[in-house]
Motif scaffolding. Sequence first.
Motif, mmCIF file in Angstrom:
data_model
loop_
_atom_site.group_PDB
_atom_site.id
_atom_site.type_symbol
_atom_site.label_atom_id
_atom_site.label_comp_id
_atom_site.label_asym_id
_atom_site.label_seq_id
_atom_site.Cartn_x
_atom_site.Cartn_y
_atom_site.Cartn_z
ATOM 1 N N HIS A 1 93.992 23.328 -42.849
ATOM 2 C CA HIS A 1 95.304 23.677 -43.411
ATOM 3 C C HIS A 1 95.856 25.011 -42.875
ATOM 4 C CE1 HIS A 1 98.041 23.101 -46.970
ATOM 5 N NE2 HIS A 1 98.213 24.404 -46.800
ATOM 6 N N HIS B 1 99.051 26.001 -40.484
ATOM 7 C CA HIS B 1 100.115 26.939 -40.842
ATOM 8 C C HIS B 1 100.292 27.983 -39.731
ATOM 9 C CE1 HIS B 1 101.486 25.891 -44.791
ATOM 10 N NE2 HIS B 1 100.384 26.191 -45.447
ATOM 11 N N ASP C 1 99.256 31.143 -49.060
ATOM 12 C CA ASP C 1 99.812 30.111 -49.940
ATOM 13 C C ASP C 1 99.030 30.107 -51.248
ATOM 14 O OD1 ASP C 1 97.465 28.779 -49.346
ATOM 15 O OD2 ASP C 1 98.394 27.270 -48.055
ATOM 16 N N ASP D 1 104.208 23.783 -46.722
ATOM 17 C CA ASP D 1 103.365 22.699 -46.216
ATOM 18 C C ASP D 1 104.157 21.650 -45.428
ATOM 19 O OD1 ASP D 1 101.287 24.003 -47.366
ATOM 20 O OD2 ASP D 1 100.706 22.408 -48.747
HETATM 21 FE FE LIG Z 1 99.801 25.601 -47.550
#
Ligand SMILES: [Fe+2]
Length: 337
Positions: free
Chosen positions: A109, A113, A132, A308
């Motif tokens: 993840h 990003h 996040d 996201d």
């Molecule tokens: Fe995220």
Amino acid sequence: MVVLGICGGHDANWCVFKDGKLIGAFEKERFSRIRHDDGYIMDLVDETLAKLGIKPEEVSLIATSEANFRGTDPGLEYIHKNLYDEPDQWTDMQVSFYGRTIPCFAVPHHLCHAAYSYYTSNKEESAVLTWDGGGDFYTTNAYTSTSISYWKNKKLVWFERVGNSDMGSLWHIYSKVIFQNPFAAGKLMGLAAMGNDSLIPEFKKYAMRPVRGCLSPTYSIKNCWPDEDMPLYGTANSWKHNDAANIAYAIQNLTIEAGVGLANKAFEITNSNNLCISGGCALNGYLNTEIIKQTNFKDVVVPPSVHDGGLSIGAVMFTINNILDLFWSIRFWEILL
Ligand SMILES: [Fe+2]
């Protein structure tokens, strides 16, 4: 060569690259008209591929931000999968896409990003911060909500998680308390404008902790998820409540203090003139403004869809550049079309 990027979970999104060019990027919420929508997306993938004039059998590679697909079966299924344990590990898999076996790369993840903001910046080199509210839950050994990385000549040079830092968790919890919606951080940010500084000391004591890792010593907002069911001022269940705006003000203040502190440490250790920022907390315009004002970075880049919703593009760009050495570029206008 047609590459499909795909990312389930909330803000489910997908994108299509053909011969090195982004030809489409989509988020489920724009089709369903439900903000942050998740769930099954393969019917929409099908529909958008057709609109782009691409047949499913032309897709030769898939990149994803998850080692566990969500919302893709039937249409995209595992043949063989490897999970990753650390936030800087990626893995290759074999998947069945409309009956054909093709390769798929899963990229964690926060790497997605970071890749998204670096590659859309078109900077030769840059420090990258991501933040996040928890990221993914597949990097089993290392819960990651904040990361720093350094990128040069279209390659990841190094990547580190920042331990004990989870700014998004506080936003999630108080969006839920005050607006009964964990995804109402934008409203909470707006509400902060109506508050005062009376609750800052109390929230600071509650949530600010020293970070662990290479950005130490500085402070950030701790992982607040364990307090989700019984938070401080948990009875402030309306934006009209006496404490609501002051809670929002305090959270905004802590976020700026944490974010600027981390960004200054990032400058100190990378010595880069450039900073790219990504992850849901990069939607905080107040914080981004203060980073520009209070750090020595000459250029601070925050791309569109930095939440996201940009992960599938990040997954493809990381796979193409770092794993396959194909060195594709991407331009803002290609995303915005
Ligand atoms: Fe995220």
